[in-house]
Enzyme design. Structure first.
Site, PDB file in Angstrom:
ATOM      1  CD  GLU A  41      -2.967  -0.901  -0.055  1.00 35.09           C
ATOM      2  OE1 GLU A  41      -3.029   0.190  -0.644  1.00 35.09           O
ATOM      3  OE2 GLU A  41      -3.603  -1.901  -0.424  1.00 35.09           O
ATOM      4  CE1 TYR A 124      -7.144   2.297  -0.418  1.00 39.82           C
ATOM      5  CE2 TYR A 124      -4.786   2.717  -0.123  1.00 39.82           C
ATOM      6  CZ  TYR A 124      -5.817   1.961  -0.649  1.00 39.82           C
ATOM      7  OH  TYR A 124      -5.522   0.848  -1.388  1.00 39.82           O
ATOM      8  CG  ASP A 142      -8.286   3.416  -4.366  1.00 39.29           C
ATOM      9  OD1 ASP A 142      -9.488   3.340  -4.729  1.00 39.29           O
ATOM     10  OD2 ASP A 142      -7.389   2.729  -4.869  1.00 39.29           O
TER      11      ASP A 142
END
Ligand code: SF4
Length: 352
Positions: A41, A124, A142
């Site tokens: 991520e 997020y 996102d």
């Protein structure tokens, strides 16, 4: 059942069904290890999958556990990160790895709320780790998700506004199916990346086409709405490269600016392109120094800055002289310079 509820449930089912046959095989989808999910991520923020994948593989191979990353030298981590940009991500990542190593005994916090307390982990990323690693039913939001929702439901609220975050956040949480929430989260992000892509959504073969607002109103290119209020600032960098035989002088950037902790050359920041082009005539005119090669102007685009850069080479025969120009500069040979973490433009320039 109201039409609205039916549509929302139907939407989630169709997205999951699409995902089962169309998703790309990516290594971070094969694991529930929160450390690997977090790595992926962080790397994929602002970076495309194709570009991020080799970085992810290198990080996992070099630092197989969070303890390995926490104990790694900073320069080594930045060197591995070189080319990804947004170096504050790497800095925060290292900081967070040390916190998890020292304060959590290498165990990742396992809820959305606890994850949010860590540096560099925003809403997020916390939702992604909580969902994919711990199956907590929290919706991820996102750029891909914003796009799919704005187009499908015909929402014209600015996605960069606080109102947009609230509205889309509420909707995405409502759409989250009770079971399989972690699969749905993966699915909608992948759907946005592959099917409902920014420039060329594949509406012709889209399972949501019939009920999609954007398709039915021909508004794919207009949605989502994003009002970017941040102006791009122009900057002008004159880099003087002091050379001593086969050595070059570099220094570590320590100030609060872009490229913190990376190495660059002696920098003079100017106020216009004109001053950059005239730099040699004004800067070294009254000295005995003779300038060697002068590069053309390079342009380097960052999110909120456009940088114009020119390189000026100067040979100095006595390495002691370097401290006259700057106390931070240090000579490195080619191999040493290659190993240092540098902004990608400088790394590429040295390879030319
Ligand atoms: S029909 Fe087109 S715009 Fe609508 S969700 Fe599908 S790909 Fe996106």
């Amino acid at each position: 059942m109201s039409l609205e509820v039916f549509t929302k449930q139907n939407f989630s089912d169709k997205i999951i069904l699409w995902y089962e046959t169309h998703h790309r095989d990516l290594p971070w989808r094969e694991t529930q290890n929160p450390y690997y999910i977090w790595l992926s991520e962080v790397i994929l923020q602002q970076t495309r999958v194709k570009q991020g994948l080799p970085y992810y593989e290198r990080f996992v191979e070099t630092y197989p556990t969070i303890a390995d990353l926490a104990n790694a030298p900073e320069d080594e981590v930045f060197r591995l990160w070189q080319g990804l940009g947004y170096y504050s991500r790497a800095k925060n990542m290292l900081h967070t790895a040390k916190i998890i190593h020292q304060e959590y005994q290498d165990k990742f916090p396992n809820t959305y709320d606890k994850l949010l307390t860590l540096k560099g982990i925003g809403k997020y990323t916390a939702a992604a780790i909580a969902s994919f690693a711990f199956e907590e039913p929290v919706a991820v939001l996102d750029g891909n998700v914003y796009r799919v929702l704005a187009r499908y439901f015909g929402i014209s609220t600015d996605i960069a506004s606080p109102q947009g975050a609230k509205e889309f956040g509420k909707l995405s949480q409502e759409l989250l199916p009770e079971k399989k929430s972690h699969i749905y989260n993966q699915a909608i992000m992948e759907f946005g990346a592959v099917q409902c892509s920014p420039q060329k959504p594949d509406c012709m073969y889209c399972p949501l086409r019939e009920s999609c607002y954007a398709y039915n109103h021909n508004k794919q290119q207009e949605l989502p709405i994003k009002i970017n209020k941040v102006k791009v600032k122009e900057r002008f960098f004159a880099y003087t490269i002091f050379e001593n035989n086969d050595k070059i002088a570099l220094r570590k950037r320590t100030g609060k600016d872009i490229w913190q902790n990376l190495y660059d050359f002696h920098l003079t920041e100017l106020d216009s392109l004109e001053s950059l082009n005239d730099f040699m005539d004004t800067a070294w005119a009254k000295t005995d120094i003779s300038v060697g090669k002068i590069s053309s102007v390079y342009k380097h685009q960052l999110t909120h800055q456009k940088i114009f850069i020119k390189f000026f080479h100067i040979q100095i025969n006595n390495s002691q002289l370097l401290s006259v120009f700057s106390k931070d500069l240090q000579f490195f040979n080619k191999d040493e310079a290659h190993e240092l973490p540098k902004p990608i433009l400088i790394a590429n320039y040295l390879l030319e």
